[in-house]
Design an enzyme around this catalytic site. Structure first.
Site, short mmCIF file in Angstrom:
data_model
loop_
_atom_site.label_atom_id
_atom_site.label_comp_id
_atom_site.label_asym_id
_atom_site.label_seq_id
_atom_site.Cartn_x
_atom_site.Cartn_y
_atom_site.Cartn_z
N SER A 1 0.82 -1.22 0.00
CA SER A 1 0.00 0.00 0.00
C SER A 1 0.85 1.26 0.00
CB SER A 1 -0.93 0.00 1.21
OG SER A 1 -0.18 -0.06 2.42
N ASP B 1 -19.49 45.27 9.94
CA ASP B 1 -20.63 45.53 10.80
C ASP B 1 -20.25 45.37 12.26
OD1 ASP B 1 -22.22 46.02 8.66
OD2 ASP B 1 -23.24 44.09 8.67
N LYS C 1 -24.41 49.28 12.67
CA LYS C 1 -25.68 49.93 12.92
C LYS C 1 -26.26 49.35 14.21
CE LYS C 1 -26.58 50.11 7.96
NZ LYS C 1 -27.47 49.68 6.88
N GLY D 1 -23.24 37.03 9.99
CA GLY D 1 -24.16 36.07 9.39
C GLY D 1 -23.95 35.94 7.90
N ALA E 1 -27.20 33.44 11.12
CA ALA E 1 -27.30 33.31 12.58
C ALA E 1 -28.29 32.23 13.00
CB ALA E 1 -27.72 34.66 13.17
N MET F 1 -33.39 40.05 15.19
CA MET F 1 -33.51 41.46 15.60
C MET F 1 -34.84 41.75 16.29
SD MET F 1 -31.72 43.16 12.22
CE MET F 1 -32.53 42.06 11.06
N GLY G 1 -24.76 33.91 20.27
CA GLY G 1 -24.65 32.54 19.76
C GLY G 1 -23.32 32.26 19.10
#
Length: 476
Positions: free
Chosen positions: A22, A249, A271, A303, A333, A384, A413
């Site tokens: 092998s 973000d 934001k 996400g 998410a 959200m 999470g």
């Protein structure tokens, strides 16, 4: 001892592999891609090697090793598994000044077979000089994740146009700047998205274009996942390492940003309701400004950019202004947070479907189809919605979703501070307030949410105390 790295051209040259088991088979298969004339010497060979012999791809020397097998050979590999025989092969090769590799025996070898990342014609070899082959393999796996398969066609394209590129930019400095833009710009992006004709057309256009300033820039709209950097895709990791400017973000974790180029420009365009706010128009303007300046822009979103991430709006803007773009999906998410809480979003006994919903504003809540959302045997994943929990629960119950329907609020999470709050719709808002749940948090409603109590595996055990009990605990 320091090894001297080199790449051997074995095409049409004889290579001897002694050993038909092998291990010898693996060595033959690796050599077969080089165009070498491979001979396998052994009393017995594997079934796969026998098929290669029958097809005429390799030659079999049936018997035990003899010095005469080394006649007219360029390279030798000893893979017999018998140290005494391997030593004999190594000595015979040394006497003829032939390079020999004895598998798993650096002392007897005069060359090492490295771990290889193959992006032909680009080849990356990793060696520890035989000291730690497993470490070399781990390094290879890490490098594999950084360099995608498009690098091979990119290198081949550069080779085909090498002379024209040298004629167009005879000075080294301008030529180097063009090649850097070629390897990191639109041409490379076209090959990555399986558009070889467009890539070659872009290269020809660049060769024929008049002298200009900065090469055109581009934007990559990339999903960073929920926070755990281990959930980044390989393409997202490459984009982080290629970007000149990163517009990120608030929900992109610091651990993810740590993986980016150290010399990149980072711009926080997060934001947050009631806090600092960067308008979408400002984000559009920043993408346009930096792309037109010839920079590779990374629009990095928590996400997935196409799940409540306004990625579609950004692509429409970029398309309208003629800016080249690519998209790298992220793990959204709902999928990641549910998995990290031990909650299957669908389950044969509890839920045959799942709905993704955003409840960020009062107006968006009032436009939802609550009758459909309140239907049984489905899971709701609500983004959200932390500021609207009472209204969400009231509307679901008003449309005949049982007050005892389980919920799970997943805070942070997939991150080190993950918390899962469990309860029923009737006490949703009170439970969140009692446990002082903070953003980012995802709400899951449906029977599957109760499975977190026994299927959780990441972070702390879910908190299931009702508000009164939670108040009593804090008082104690």
């Amino acid at each position: 001892m320091s090894l001297y790295p080199l790449f051997a051209n074995l095409s049409g040259r004889r290579v001897l592999v002694v050993g038909g088991g092998s291990v010898g088979e693996r060595k033959v298969l690796a050599l077969s891609r080089t165009g070498a004339r491979i001979e396998v010497g052994a009393p017995q060979i594997t079934a796969r090697l026998a098929r290669l012999v029958d097809s005429g791809l390799i030659t079999h020397r049936n018997g035990t090793f003899e010095d005469a097998w080394l006649d007219h050979v360029w390279l030798v590999i000893a893979a017999t598994g018998e140290r005494a025989l391997n030593r004999q092969i190594a000595a015979a090769a040394e006497a003829r000044r032939l390079f020999v590799n004895v598998v798993d025996d650096a002392e007897l070898s005069t060359f090492q077979v490295p771990a290889v990342v193959d992006r032909s014609p680009l080849m990356i070899a990793i060696s520890t000089g035989g000291a730690a082959p497993v470490l070399a393999r781990l390094v290879r796996e890490r490098i594999e994740s950084l360099f995608d398969a498009s690098l091979g066609p990119l290198a081949a394209l550069a080779a085909r146009y090498r002379q024209r590129i040298r004629q167009r930019w005879p000075e080294l400095g301008p030529r180097r700047r063009f090649l850097e833009s070629m390897f990191g710009g639109k041409i490379a992006a076209d090959l990555r998205r399986q558009r070889p004709l467009e890539a070659e057309r872009a290269l020809r256009d660049a060769l024929e274009a008049p002298q200009s300033g900065a090469p055109p820039g581009s934007v990559a709209v990339v999903g960073a996942g929920p926070g755990d950097p281990g959930l980044l895709t390989l393409n997202a990791l490459r984009a982080l390492n290629e970007a000149d400017v990163i517009l990120h973000d608030r929900l992109v974790s610091a651990e993810v940003l740590e993986l980016a180029r150290r010399d990149a420009t980072f711009i926080d365009v997060g934001k947050q309701g009631g806090g600092a706010h960067t308008s979408q128009e400002c984000i559009h303007a920043l993408m346009l400004e930096h792309a037109r300046a010839g920079r590779r822009v990374l629009r990095l979103k928590g996400g997935d950019p196409f799940v409540f991430g306004r990625g579609g709006e950004e692509l429409e803007f970029l398309r309208g202004h003629g800016i080249d773009y690519t998209v790298v999906p992220g793990i959204t998410a709902a999928i990641a947070c549910a998995a990290y809480a031990g909650i299957p979003l669908t389950h044969r006994e509890h839920a045959q479907g799942v709905r993704f919903v955003t409840a960020q504003h009062r107006d968006s809540i009032d436009t939802l189809d609550w009758r459909a959302l309140a239907a049984d045997r489905q899971t709701l994943a609500i983004y959200m919605g932390l500021g609207s929990l009472e209204r969400v629960a009231d509307r679901l119950i008003a449309h005949d979703r049982a007050a005892g329907t389980p919920f799970a609020l997943i805070e942070n999470g997939s991150r080190p501070g993950q918390r899962v709050i469990r309860g029923t719709l009737a006490t949703l808002a009170e439970s969140a307030a009692a446990h002082e749940v903070q953003s980012p948090a995802l709400l899951i409603v449906g029977p599957v949410a109760a499975l977190a109590d026994r299927l959780h595996w990441y972070g702390a055990t879910p908190l299931t105390a009702e508000p009164v009990a939670a108040d009593a605990l804090r008082a104690a």
